[in-house]
Design a protein around this motif. Structure first.
Motif, PDB file in Angstrom:
ATOM      1  N   THR A 215       0.802  -1.237   0.000  1.00  0.00           N
ATOM      2  CA  THR A 215       0.000   0.000   0.000  1.00  0.00           C
ATOM      3  C   THR A 215       0.829   1.279   0.000  1.00  0.00           C
ATOM      4  OG1 THR A 215      -0.125   0.009   2.433  1.00  0.00           O
ATOM      5  CG2 THR A 215      -1.877  -1.152   1.223  1.00  0.00           C
ATOM      6  N   ILE A 216       2.125   1.197   0.236  1.00  0.00           N
ATOM      7  CA  ILE A 216       2.939   2.399   0.321  1.00  0.00           C
ATOM      8  C   ILE A 216       2.936   3.154  -1.012  1.00  0.00           C
ATOM      9  CG2 ILE A 216       5.121   1.275  -0.316  1.00  0.00           C
ATOM     10  CD1 ILE A 216       6.470   3.083   1.805  1.00  0.00           C
ATOM     11  N   THR A 217       2.836   4.481  -0.934  1.00  0.00           N
ATOM     12  CA  THR A 217       2.801   5.291  -2.149  1.00  0.00           C
ATOM     13  C   THR A 217       4.212   5.702  -2.561  1.00  0.00           C
ATOM     14  OG1 THR A 217       2.610   7.386  -0.961  1.00  0.00           O
ATOM     15  CG2 THR A 217       0.549   6.213  -1.487  1.00  0.00           C
ATOM     16  N   LYS A 218       4.308   6.184  -3.787  1.00  0.00           N
ATOM     17  CA  LYS A 218       5.598   6.619  -4.315  1.00  0.00           C
ATOM     18  C   LYS A 218       6.175   7.754  -3.466  1.00  0.00           C
ATOM     19  CE  LYS A 218       6.096   6.750  -8.751  1.00  0.00           C
ATOM     20  NZ  LYS A 218       6.027   7.133 -10.194  1.00  0.00           N
ATOM     21  N   SER A 219       5.334   8.721  -3.092  1.00  0.00           N
ATOM     22  CA  SER A 219       5.829   9.862  -2.309  1.00  0.00           C
ATOM     23  C   SER A 219       6.232   9.437  -0.901  1.00  0.00           C
ATOM     24  CB  SER A 219       4.776  10.976  -2.243  1.00  0.00           C
ATOM     25  OG  SER A 219       3.593  10.528  -1.622  1.00  0.00           O
ATOM     26  N   GLU A 220       5.468   8.522  -0.287  1.00  0.00           N
ATOM     27  CA  GLU A 220       5.826   8.032   1.044  1.00  0.00           C
ATOM     28  C   GLU A 220       7.158   7.294   1.005  1.00  0.00           C
ATOM     29  OE1 GLU A 220       1.408   7.270   3.031  1.00  0.00           O
ATOM     30  OE2 GLU A 220       2.378   5.693   1.861  1.00  0.00           O
ATOM     31  N   ALA A 221       7.337   6.445  -0.016  1.00  0.00           N
ATOM     32  CA  ALA A 221       8.590   5.696  -0.143  1.00  0.00           C
ATOM     33  C   ALA A 221       9.770   6.650  -0.331  1.00  0.00           C
ATOM     34  CB  ALA A 221       8.501   4.720  -1.315  1.00  0.00           C
TER      35      ALA A 221
END
Length: 234
Positions: A215-221
């Motif tokens: 579920t992790i998003t590109k921006s969070e990663a």
């Protein structure tokens, strides 16, 4: 020249309203050319304020430790704004943070605004810097605490009045309020390459972190990767 408006400014933990947080809101309500009311409040972010932001603003983690969360502060700020026209220096930046916080609570924040930075870019094309500080120096506007929200908001109001005095007759369209548009970018899932790199960083740096590769998003990663590379999340 508008006689009634809200001049406002924010201090934040970074530059992205989808990732960073408000730590201070400062505003003044002008009615018939006079300051009728003021809004000055810290907001306590979920993550610590970085040394870079503290060096810029003078706001420390200790100063915000007893403050309310940004959602509570923003709700009161929306009431303070009523339906007024907003004035800010690079107004869309500050507006975007308030709007994102409002939307996260199911609230709306649709306003018209005037941007003193946009005006300065048109009427002072030869100035190397159109920052609020540079323009205040140019017009001898005293700002007693630059990079603190209320004082920057007050300086912006004075700058608006000064620019209107000199240029509104020549450039009337620049001083007309326009609809402020900011749309939150749709989050996309982190790429397999990001997830693989993040897993290696976590393993190699002994980082303890709760996260879901599904579920992790590109921006969070990207934010977590930057934090680890910069020595955070130990």
């Amino acid at each position: 020249m508008l006689r009634s408006y809200i001049a406002f400014d924010l201090e934040t933990t970074g530059l992205r309203p989808d990732q960073n947080e408000i730590i201070e809101i400062g505003a003044l309500k002008v009615r018939d050319g006079r300051v009728q009311d003021r809004f000055m409040e810290f907001a306590c972010p979920k993550e610590e304020i970085s040394p870079v932001i503290t060096n810029l603003t003078g706001i420390t983690n200790g100063m915000v430790s007893g403050a309310r969360c940004s959602k509570d502060v923003v709700r009161d700020f929306l009431e303070f704004c009523e339906e007024d026209i907003l004035i800010g220096h690079n107004v869309i930046f500050d507006y975007s943070f308030v709007k994102v916080c409002a939307l996260s609570q199911g609230l709306t924040f649709e306003r018209e605004g005037i941007d003193t930075l946009k005006i300065a870019r048109k009427v002072h094309k030869d100035m190397e810097s159109k920052s609020l500080g540079s323009l205040c120096d140019y017009y001898h506007i005293d700002n007693q605490a630059a990079h603190r929200a209320y004082h920057d908001a007050l300086a912006t109001a004075k700058l608006y009045q000064t620019l209107a005095h000199y240029f509104e007759e020549k450039e009337p369209k620049l001083f007309q309020p326009v609809t402020l548009n900011y749309k939150l970018k749709k989050e996309t899932a982190a790429t397999p390459k990001q997830i693989g790199f993040l897993k290696r960083l976590i393993r190699n740096n002994g980082v303890t972190l709760e996260w879901d590769p599904e579920t992790i998003t590109k921006s969070e990663a990207s934010r977590i990767i930057d934090d680890i590379l910069n020595g955070g999340r130990k």
